[in-house]
Design an enzyme around this catalytic site. Sequence first.
Site, PDB file in Angstrom:
ATOM      1  N   GLU A 158     -12.251  59.308   3.224  1.00 43.40           N
ATOM      2  CA  GLU A 158     -11.865  60.031   2.285  1.00 43.40           C
ATOM      3  C   GLU A 158     -10.792  60.999   1.972  1.00 43.40           C
ATOM      4  O   GLU A 158     -10.240  61.660   0.782  1.00 43.40           O
ATOM      5  CB  GLU A 158     -13.354  60.969   1.432  1.00 43.40           C
ATOM      6  CG  GLU A 158     -14.554  60.175   1.711  1.00 43.40           C
ATOM      7  CD  GLU A 158     -15.889  61.095   1.503  1.00 43.40           C
ATOM      8  OE1 GLU A 158     -15.545  62.057   1.362  1.00 43.40           O
ATOM      9  OE2 GLU A 158     -16.741  60.696   1.837  1.00 43.40           O
ATOM     10  N   ASN A 199     -11.574  55.330   6.699  1.00 45.85           N
ATOM     11  CA  ASN A 199     -12.728  55.147   6.075  1.00 45.85           C
ATOM     12  C   ASN A 199     -13.349  55.726   4.237  1.00 45.85           C
ATOM     13  O   ASN A 199     -12.612  56.374   3.949  1.00 45.85           O
ATOM     14  CB  ASN A 199     -14.075  56.571   6.818  1.00 45.85           C
ATOM     15  CG  ASN A 199     -15.142  55.530   6.034  1.00 45.85           C
ATOM     16  OD1 ASN A 199     -15.769  54.336   5.976  1.00 45.85           O
ATOM     17  ND2 ASN A 199     -15.996  56.281   6.098  1.00 45.85           N
ATOM     18  N   HIS A 235     -21.756  53.183  -0.985  1.00 48.37           N
ATOM     19  CA  HIS A 235     -22.258  53.734  -1.173  1.00 48.37           C
ATOM     20  C   HIS A 235     -22.241  53.418  -3.165  1.00 48.37           C
ATOM     21  O   HIS A 235     -22.225  53.721  -3.683  1.00 48.37           O
ATOM     22  CB  HIS A 235     -22.590  55.306  -1.620  1.00 48.37           C
ATOM     23  CG  HIS A 235     -22.387  55.807  -0.161  1.00 48.37           C
ATOM     24  ND1 HIS A 235     -23.722  56.545   0.210  1.00 48.37           N
ATOM     25  CD2 HIS A 235     -21.742  56.529   0.477  1.00 48.37           C
ATOM     26  CE1 HIS A 235     -23.022  56.602   2.012  1.00 48.37           C
ATOM     27  NE2 HIS A 235     -22.177  56.739   2.016  1.00 48.37           N
ATOM     28  N   GLU A 264     -21.243  53.044   5.590  1.00 51.79           N
ATOM     29  CA  GLU A 264     -22.846  54.093   4.963  1.00 51.79           C
ATOM     30  C   GLU A 264     -23.280  52.991   4.065  1.00 51.79           C
ATOM     31  O   GLU A 264     -23.396  54.184   2.697  1.00 51.79           O
ATOM     32  CB  GLU A 264     -22.230  55.107   4.884  1.00 51.79           C
ATOM     33  CG  GLU A 264     -21.020  54.996   5.716  1.00 51.79           C
ATOM     34  CD  GLU A 264     -20.444  56.705   5.043  1.00 51.79           C
ATOM     35  OE1 GLU A 264     -20.335  57.135   3.886  1.00 51.79           O
ATOM     36  OE2 GLU A 264     -19.423  57.705   5.680  1.00 51.79           O
ATOM     37  N   ASP A 266     -25.962  52.071   1.641  1.00 56.12           N
ATOM     38  CA  ASP A 266     -27.055  52.437   0.616  1.00 56.12           C
ATOM     39  C   ASP A 266     -27.233  52.247  -0.729  1.00 56.12           C
ATOM     40  O   ASP A 266     -25.716  52.574  -1.285  1.00 56.12           O
ATOM     41  CB  ASP A 266     -27.470  53.881   0.854  1.00 56.12           C
ATOM     42  CG  ASP A 266     -26.698  54.911   0.382  1.00 56.12           C
ATOM     43  OD1 ASP A 266     -26.319  55.031  -0.151  1.00 56.12           O
ATOM     44  OD2 ASP A 266     -26.888  56.316   0.898  1.00 56.12           O
TER      45      ASP A 266
HETATM   46  O1  9MR Z   1     -25.106  62.474   4.319  1.00 53.16           O
HETATM   47  C1  9MR Z   1     -24.760  63.248   5.372  1.00 53.16           C
HETATM   48  C2  9MR Z   1     -25.736  64.807   3.921  1.00 53.16           C
HETATM   49  O2  9MR Z   1     -26.645  64.779   5.290  1.00 53.16           O
HETATM   50  C3  9MR Z   1     -24.326  65.888   4.703  1.00 53.16           C
HETATM   51  O3  9MR Z   1     -25.317  66.788   3.789  1.00 53.16           O
HETATM   52  C4  9MR Z   1     -22.723  64.933   3.269  1.00 53.16           C
HETATM   53  C5  9MR Z   1     -22.211  66.464   3.227  1.00 53.16           C
HETATM   54  O4  9MR Z   1     -21.168  66.166   2.645  1.00 53.16           O
HETATM   55  O5  9MR Z   1     -22.286  64.346   4.236  1.00 53.16           O
HETATM   56  C6  9MR Z   1     -23.498  63.490   4.166  1.00 53.16           C
HETATM   57  O6  9MR Z   1     -22.517  61.855   4.356  1.00 53.16           O
HETATM   58  C7  9MR Z   1     -21.544  61.418   3.659  1.00 53.16           C
HETATM   59  C8  9MR Z   1     -20.492  60.658   5.099  1.00 53.16           C
HETATM   60  O7  9MR Z   1     -20.596  61.694   6.075  1.00 53.16           O
HETATM   61  C9  9MR Z   1     -19.210  60.405   4.291  1.00 53.16           C
HETATM   62  N1  9MR Z   1     -19.402  59.840   2.876  1.00 53.16           N
HETATM   63  C10 9MR Z   1     -20.592  60.165   2.372  1.00 53.16           C
HETATM   64  C11 9MR Z   1     -21.674  60.557   2.565  1.00 53.16           C
HETATM   65  C12 9MR Z   1     -22.984  60.544   1.752  1.00 53.16           C
HETATM   66  O8  9MR Z   1     -21.858  62.001   1.193  1.00 53.16           O
END
Ligand code: 9MR
Length: 553
Positions: A158, A199, A235, A264, A266
């Site tokens: 990001e 990513n 997402h 990722e 969903d």
């Molecule tokens: O799914 C993850 C969640 O459990 C955490 O609290 C969160 C913290 O920022 O991160 C989520 O995963 C993220 C991923 O690492 C990077 N891309 C976005 C995902 C969803 O926020």
Amino acid sequence: MRSSSLLRVLTLLGMLLAFLVPATSAEASGPLRTHAAGRGKFIGTALATGPLSNETQYRTIAGQEFNQVTAENAMKWESTEPSQGQFTFSGADAIVDFATQNNQQVHGHTLVWHSQTPGWVQGLNATAMRSAMQNHISQVVGRYASNPAVVSWDVVNEVFDDNGNMRTSFWYNTLGSSYIADAFRAARAADSNARLCINDYNVEGINAKSTAMYNLVSSLRQQGVPVDCVGFQGHLAIQYGFPGQVQQNLQRFADLGVQVRITELDVRMQMPRDATKDTTQATYYRNVVNACLAVTACAGITIWGFTDRYSWVGDTFPGEGAALIYNESYQQKPSYTAVHDALAGGTSTDTTPPTTPGTPSARNVTANSAGLTWSASTDSGGSGLAGYNVYREQGATDPLLGQSSTNSITLTGLSAATQYQVYVRARDGAGNLSGNSPVATFTTTTGGGPGPGGCTATGTVQTQWSNGYVVQPVTVTNTGTSAKSGWTVTVTLPAGHTVTGSWNAALSVSGQTVTARNMGYNGNLAPNAGTTFGFQVSRPNGDTQTPSGYTCA
Ligand code: 9MR
């Protein structure tokens, strides 16, 4: 009849039935991973360490259905190096061990990110921050470098903001964009074999942010920075629509020589769940899987968890949820079937075509392109709506002008000053085609006409935001009767606009005139052949003007 004879007769009858009744479809059975492996792809899930350690059903499904896993949180900086130099790998190791037991590959997520990074890192000065970053990468990647299960890493995550500008994170603010190349080099030094990925989210379709990513990856690779994979998070949300041109977007990155992957996935919805939303969600999942299947360099798809019992969505987007392929009690949802059947090669049981689309309406008609929008179809046969075909009404055989996964398209490569009658048919996942929509008629403009060199150029503004826009595609067409071995396009930018990037052409700028010349690989155009290039522009905040006056020679 004695009971043993009865048993024999019943057994025989059973065998006969098994022989006579064809399996409902090959895709009705078998776990996702078997079908994915058959297509040369992985199908993965993010894993949360809590349920992995204490829920049998979670472990069973995770092990049986998937051949790839990503740690949802356990490999992030706050988990692996909460205080400087103190490394803890218990969660990360639990995931790698589980993957090893289940013959799954592990994608390491994530080394350098602005989120979930402890405060001690954020407060360092530039020299200390760079060396903390290099040390972290070296320790974390180094720990698994000789472990055959761990095959890839998200090195940076990001790095762009939502407009496709560099995110002004503490990394960028302290180190400038050089931290990105440094991170990749450190990861390569720690593991010479791992696949190293960049990513991001909202880069699945073609848009300003994915174009910024494209330009960054292209330029890093030109500088010899070891970026060998791009992750598209995926997402998605059904209320925001399916991104445009996902397959084409994956392909343009693949054409840079990198591996691509959905990292990722969903698909959330506004709660409560209902059957209609489930069907739309299933279509989104299917479309993503199909886009990956259609691109050779797409290694696979990771879903961000698998059960609605454990998902980040509800915490982050109040009122939204149900984003995954199993419900909270581990029942498979229509989205599971969609992923399953797409990986298995589509279902043969659906013979019901989608409903007929509405009359297309034309907009932004130029000399060789036109936008069309129509009201969407629905599909009730089970395989789900896959997209639309747009045809030209021409008599006996109507040529296919284009395909779209959404209810709009930009047709390109049209002839200037020509009347087109077009109609649309919807397609479902099993390949059934709807009836023809009513016909729409439009006439392309005369444009600039054939230029001095017998070519035309037209540009389309693909996306714009308050202080910039992407012109994509600029379509260059040889309108002459002989082949061209090079072309030069000029276009005028409004005052105050400046070019910030380009692809598939070499640009030079003098005053407000942009001159674009072909690259080595796209200069040769046979008569009627065309090629495209694009560029990105920044402009004063709030200005809505875009370029004009394309010429071609
Ligand atoms: O799914 C993850 C969640 O459990 C955490 O609290 C969160 C913290 O920022 O991160 C989520 O995963 C993220 C991923 O690492 C990077 N891309 C976005 C995902 C969803 O926020």
